[in-house]
Enzyme design. Structure first.
Site, PDB file in Angstrom:
ATOM      1  N   LYS A  38      19.534  32.633  25.260  1.00 39.91           N
ATOM      2  CA  LYS A  38      18.312  31.981  25.752  1.00 39.91           C
ATOM      3  C   LYS A  38      18.050  30.689  24.955  1.00 39.91           C
ATOM      4  N   TYR A  86      21.908  56.232  24.560  1.00 38.63           N
ATOM      5  CA  TYR A  86      21.093  57.186  23.792  1.00 38.63           C
ATOM      6  C   TYR A  86      21.804  58.483  23.453  1.00 38.63           C
ATOM      7  N   LEU A 111      11.191  49.445  26.445  1.00 39.40           N
ATOM      8  CA  LEU A 111      10.464  50.488  25.703  1.00 39.40           C
ATOM      9  C   LEU A 111       9.335  51.173  26.484  1.00 39.40           C
ATOM     10  N   ASP A 171      24.469  33.834  43.287  1.00 38.77           N
ATOM     11  CA  ASP A 171      24.725  33.842  41.855  1.00 38.77           C
ATOM     12  C   ASP A 171      24.468  32.454  41.262  1.00 38.77           C
ATOM     13  N   ILE A 172      23.613  32.383  40.267  1.00 34.91           N
ATOM     14  CA  ILE A 172      23.319  31.072  39.657  1.00 34.91           C
ATOM     15  C   ILE A 172      24.540  30.502  38.916  1.00 34.91           C
ATOM     16  N   ARG A 186       5.762  43.975  18.067  1.00 31.04           N
ATOM     17  CA  ARG A 186       5.884  43.103  19.234  1.00 31.04           C
ATOM     18  C   ARG A 186       4.479  42.732  19.694  1.00 31.04           C
ATOM     19  N   TYR A 236      21.460  38.085  23.174  1.00 30.83           N
ATOM     20  CA  TYR A 236      20.468  37.715  24.186  1.00 30.83           C
ATOM     21  C   TYR A 236      19.677  36.484  23.741  1.00 30.83           C
ATOM     22  N   THR A 252      11.886  32.829  26.109  1.00 32.36           N
ATOM     23  CA  THR A 252      11.364  33.938  25.328  1.00 32.36           C
ATOM     24  C   THR A 252      11.000  33.535  23.901  1.00 32.36           C
ATOM     25  N   ASP A 253      10.100  34.308  23.285  1.00 30.56           N
ATOM     26  CA  ASP A 253       9.765  34.063  21.877  1.00 30.56           C
ATOM     27  C   ASP A 253      10.913  34.456  20.943  1.00 30.56           C
ATOM     28  N   GLU A 254      11.899  35.218  21.465  1.00 26.55           N
ATOM     29  CA  GLU A 254      12.969  35.707  20.588  1.00 26.55           C
ATOM     30  C   GLU A 254      13.850  34.581  20.051  1.00 26.55           C
ATOM     31  N   PHE A 276      11.574  41.833  37.203  1.00 25.32           N
ATOM     32  CA  PHE A 276      10.235  42.245  36.758  1.00 25.32           C
ATOM     33  C   PHE A 276       9.248  41.065  36.826  1.00 25.32           C
ATOM     34  N   TYR A 332      13.539  53.429  17.726  1.00 25.22           N
ATOM     35  CA  TYR A 332      14.592  52.891  16.861  1.00 25.22           C
ATOM     36  C   TYR A 332      14.077  52.786  15.418  1.00 25.22           C
TER      37      TYR A 332
HETATM   38  P1  NAD Z   1      14.741  41.167  34.690  1.00 24.92           P
HETATM   39  O1  NAD Z   1      15.998  41.611  34.009  1.00 24.92           O
HETATM   40  O2  NAD Z   1      13.749  42.165  35.137  1.00 24.92           O
HETATM   41  O3  NAD Z   1      15.125  40.299  35.981  1.00 24.92           O
HETATM   42  C1  NAD Z   1      16.165  39.358  35.978  1.00 24.92           C
HETATM   43  C2  NAD Z   1      16.474  39.005  37.436  1.00 24.92           C
HETATM   44  O4  NAD Z   1      17.526  38.025  37.423  1.00 24.92           O
HETATM   45  C3  NAD Z   1      16.982  40.189  38.267  1.00 24.92           C
HETATM   46  O5  NAD Z   1      16.312  40.228  39.505  1.00 24.92           O
HETATM   47  C4  NAD Z   1      18.464  39.904  38.450  1.00 24.92           C
HETATM   48  O6  NAD Z   1      19.003  40.418  39.654  1.00 24.92           O
HETATM   49  C5  NAD Z   1      18.491  38.368  38.421  1.00 24.92           C
HETATM   50  N1  NAD Z   1      19.794  37.844  38.014  1.00 24.92           N
HETATM   51  C6  NAD Z   1      20.537  38.224  36.944  1.00 24.92           C
HETATM   52  N2  NAD Z   1      21.696  37.538  36.920  1.00 24.92           N
HETATM   53  C7  NAD Z   1      21.673  36.687  37.986  1.00 24.92           C
HETATM   54  C8  NAD Z   1      22.586  35.704  38.487  1.00 24.92           C
HETATM   55  N3  NAD Z   1      23.750  35.480  37.887  1.00 24.92           N
HETATM   56  N4  NAD Z   1      22.226  35.005  39.586  1.00 24.92           N
HETATM   57  C9  NAD Z   1      21.035  35.240  40.209  1.00 24.92           C
HETATM   58  N5  NAD Z   1      20.155  36.164  39.786  1.00 24.92           N
HETATM   59  C10 NAD Z   1      20.466  36.880  38.694  1.00 24.92           C
HETATM   60  O7  NAD Z   1      14.114  40.089  33.714  1.00 24.92           O
HETATM   61  P2  NAD Z   1      12.574  39.817  33.363  1.00 24.92           P
HETATM   62  O8  NAD Z   1      12.158  40.735  32.293  1.00 24.92           O
HETATM   63  O9  NAD Z   1      11.806  39.722  34.603  1.00 24.92           O
HETATM   64  O10 NAD Z   1      12.698  38.356  32.713  1.00 24.92           O
HETATM   65  C11 NAD Z   1      12.669  37.200  33.532  1.00 24.92           C
HETATM   66  C12 NAD Z   1      12.832  35.974  32.646  1.00 24.92           C
HETATM   67  O11 NAD Z   1      11.770  35.914  31.711  1.00 24.92           O
HETATM   68  C13 NAD Z   1      14.124  35.959  31.835  1.00 24.92           C
HETATM   69  O12 NAD Z   1      14.616  34.641  31.797  1.00 24.92           O
HETATM   70  C14 NAD Z   1      13.693  36.407  30.457  1.00 24.92           C
HETATM   71  O13 NAD Z   1      14.523  35.859  29.461  1.00 24.92           O
HETATM   72  C15 NAD Z   1      12.287  35.842  30.387  1.00 24.92           C
HETATM   73  N6  NAD Z   1      11.334  36.583  29.527  1.00 24.92           N
HETATM   74  C16 NAD Z   1      11.181  37.936  29.676  1.00 24.92           C
HETATM   75  C17 NAD Z   1      10.225  38.609  28.896  1.00 24.92           C
HETATM   76  C18 NAD Z   1       9.977  40.085  29.042  1.00 24.92           C
HETATM   77  O14 NAD Z   1       9.205  40.644  28.247  1.00 24.92           O
HETATM   78  N7  NAD Z   1      10.553  40.776  30.007  1.00 24.92           N
HETATM   79  C19 NAD Z   1       9.469  37.885  27.971  1.00 24.92           C
HETATM   80  C20 NAD Z   1       9.683  36.507  27.832  1.00 24.92           C
HETATM   81  C21 NAD Z   1      10.613  35.866  28.636  1.00 24.92           C
HETATM   82  O1  DAU Z   2       9.871  39.115  23.159  1.00 30.93           O
HETATM   83  C1  DAU Z   2      10.231  38.879  24.480  1.00 30.93           C
HETATM   84  C2  DAU Z   2      11.381  39.783  24.871  1.00 30.93           C
HETATM   85  O2  DAU Z   2      10.839  41.100  24.997  1.00 30.93           O
HETATM   86  C3  DAU Z   2      12.083  39.363  26.159  1.00 30.93           C
HETATM   87  O3  DAU Z   2      12.667  38.111  25.977  1.00 30.93           O
HETATM   88  C4  DAU Z   2      13.150  40.386  26.551  1.00 30.93           C
HETATM   89  O4  DAU Z   2      13.724  40.032  27.791  1.00 30.93           O
HETATM   90  C5  DAU Z   2      12.483  41.737  26.666  1.00 30.93           C
HETATM   91  O5  DAU Z   2      13.458  42.722  26.963  1.00 30.93           O
HETATM   92  C6  DAU Z   2      11.752  42.111  25.367  1.00 30.93           C
HETATM   93  O6  DAU Z   2      12.690  42.342  24.298  1.00 30.93           O
HETATM   94  P1  DAU Z   2      12.496  43.539  23.236  1.00 30.93           P
HETATM   95  O7  DAU Z   2      13.810  43.828  22.634  1.00 30.93           O
HETATM   96  O8  DAU Z   2      11.362  43.246  22.322  1.00 30.93           O
HETATM   97  O9  DAU Z   2      12.012  44.706  24.270  1.00 30.93           O
HETATM   98  P2  DAU Z   2      12.398  46.256  24.352  1.00 30.93           P
HETATM   99  O10 DAU Z   2      11.461  46.877  25.330  1.00 30.93           O
HETATM  100  O11 DAU Z   2      13.862  46.444  24.545  1.00 30.93           O
HETATM  101  O12 DAU Z   2      12.040  46.785  22.904  1.00 30.93           O
HETATM  102  C7  DAU Z   2      10.718  46.682  22.380  1.00 30.93           C
HETATM  103  C8  DAU Z   2      10.751  47.244  20.970  1.00 30.93           C
HETATM  104  O13 DAU Z   2      10.979  48.659  21.054  1.00 30.93           O
HETATM  105  C9  DAU Z   2      11.883  46.713  20.104  1.00 30.93           C
HETATM  106  O14 DAU Z   2      11.411  46.626  18.757  1.00 30.93           O
HETATM  107  C10 DAU Z   2      12.973  47.782  20.203  1.00 30.93           C
HETATM  108  C11 DAU Z   2      12.168  49.063  20.368  1.00 30.93           C
HETATM  109  N1  DAU Z   2      12.800  50.121  21.180  1.00 30.93           N
HETATM  110  C12 DAU Z   2      13.293  49.787  22.395  1.00 30.93           C
HETATM  111  C13 DAU Z   2      13.864  50.749  23.218  1.00 30.93           C
HETATM  112  C14 DAU Z   2      14.449  50.370  24.557  1.00 30.93           C
HETATM  113  C15 DAU Z   2      12.807  51.434  20.742  1.00 30.93           C
HETATM  114  O15 DAU Z   2      12.313  51.736  19.630  1.00 30.93           O
HETATM  115  N2  DAU Z   2      13.369  52.391  21.535  1.00 30.93           N
HETATM  116  C16 DAU Z   2      13.916  52.092  22.754  1.00 30.93           C
HETATM  117  O16 DAU Z   2      14.454  53.020  23.424  1.00 30.93           O
END
Ligand code: NAD
Ligand code: DAU
Length: 351
Positions: free
Chosen positions: A161, A348, A197, A61-62, A221, A157, A132-134, A13, A214
């Protein structure tokens, strides 16, 4: 200036938005996208830019140290932007070891290669770890995460991180590896995998399926449009101070239930349904184990020191996102494959 840059996780993404930004804004850079193409990786995300001469894709693969070393040998990277990860909290609850392997070991493998190849000429090199902020844990009703907030990860997770962040800083202090880090809040926008979500809810609303919330939907968030995250990453990669961490956030807090009601309103308009139709799909389900109550980022350091501000208001961004999903049915249908159906039913329907 010419540079060869490794971007890991570029088929995911956020990674795909970062790749698009770098290959189009920096034609003088050679960009290598290293991605394993797990269920979350999708080369379709890059089909508009994959013909560009400065873009190269490598499947790998990393976690594979010999392979990663051979890539460093071949390409002699000047920079690394490390995004590859297992990223979904619910999957980490079901399968923590995969997260530990990819997020911790995978990061260590990359750090080790960078250390080996850059030790005699660290000038102009940069290892940028995207986090991530998590890692900061869960907030009560007040306060914000700053770069000084103590780490308190609470899911497999976020613990994986946090561990990778610690390793990056350890390589900076011990080996003087030129690193920079950022910790970002929740992203949303096009190409978001529909286990998360917002895209999951868009897909369910479109198909008149229940929207699973949930617990009581009171968790908060801080949502940021993905292109604004990519713009922050660009700025930090080029202008961030070595060894520093920058928080990135949207200053845009929503409880899950308020967010989903807003999304239902936007979907009703987009689908031409009477107001209030989609809201009826909201269904409260069993809470996530260890569900963090609230995340909220203080991004004032990034704004003050590097001049970053988010450019997309949520009202605009959510309409753009819905529009993208409705116009890209093929993308959505392609990712809703066998693996997704099994995941959905385990997550689910058996809850
Ligand atoms: P994502 O799950 O959409 O993408 C992860 C990518 O990593 C995929 O393309 C997957 O194929 C690749 N990957 C997984 N394992 C691998 C491996 N062993 N070797 C090589 N490639 C591999 O993730 P995202 O949501 O795009 O998040 C990207 C980064 O940003 C992550 O490090 C995540 O922790 C961080 N991040 C995400 C969010 C968010 O809201 N999505 C917020 C803050 C930080
Ligand atoms: O804060 C940054 C993080 O945000 C990233 O590091 C993660 O990679 C990313 O997945 C995201 O984590 P969250 O757990 O916050 O995202 P998610 O979309 O899974 O959930 C958002 C909120 O919605 C969380 O409070 C859980 C809730 N939720 C999620 C799903 C999938 C629901 O209520 N129902 C759902 O089906």
């Amino acid at each position: 200036m010419k540079k060869t840059i490794l971007i890991t996780g570029g088929a995911g993404f956020i990674g795909s938005h970062v790749i698009r930004r770098f290959v189009t804004r920096y034609p003088e850079y050679s960009i290598v996208n290293l991605d394993l193409l797990t269920y979350a990786g999708n080369l379709e995300n890059l089909k508009d830019v994959d013909h560009l001469p400065n873009y190269h894709f490598v499947k790998g693969d990393i976690r594979d140290a010999a392979f990663v070393e051979s890539l460093f040998e071949t390409y002699q990277f000047d920079g690394v932007l490390h995004l590859a990860a297992e990223s979904h909290v619910d999957r980490s609850i079901t399968n923590p070891l995969e997260f530990i392997q990819t997020n911790i070991l995978g990061t260590a493998v990359l750090l080790n290669s960078a250390r080996k190849f850059w030790k005699d000429s660290p000038e102009g090199k940069r290892f940028y770890h995207i986090s991530t902020d998590e890692v900061y844990g869960s907030l009560g009703e007040e306060g914000y995460f700053t770069e000084e907030t103590a780490y308190d990860p609470r899911s497999p997770y976020s613990a994986s991180k946090a561990s990778s962040d610690h390793l990056v800083r350890a390589y900076f202090h011990t080996y003087h590896l030129p690193v920079v880090l950022s910790n970002c809040s929740n992203n949303y926008g096009p190409n978001h995998f529909p286990e998360k979500l917002i895209p999951l809810s868009i897909n369910n609303i479109k198909n008149n399926k229940p929207i699973p919330i949930y617990g009581k939907g009171e968790n908060v968030r801080d949502w940021l449009y993905v292109e604004d995250h990519a713009s922050a990453i660009d700025l930090i990669f080029h202008q961030g101070k070595e060894g520093e961490t920058y928080n990135i956030g949207g200053n845009n807090e929503w409880t899950n239930i308020a967010l989903i009601k807003k999304l239902c309103e936007v979907m009703d308009t987009a689908l031409g349904r009477p107001a209030g139709t989609s809201e009826q799909l909201i269904t409260y389900v069993k809470d996530r184990a260890g569900h963090d109550l609230r995340y909220a980022i203080d991004s004032s350091k990034l704004q003050r020191e590097l001049g970053w501000t988010p450019s997309v208001q949520f009202e605009q961004g959510i309409v753009k996102t819905v529009d993208w999903y409705l116009k890209n049915e093929d993308w959505l249908n392609n990712v809703l494959s066998g693996e997704y159906e099994k995941y959905y039913s385990d997550q689910y329907e058996k809850r």
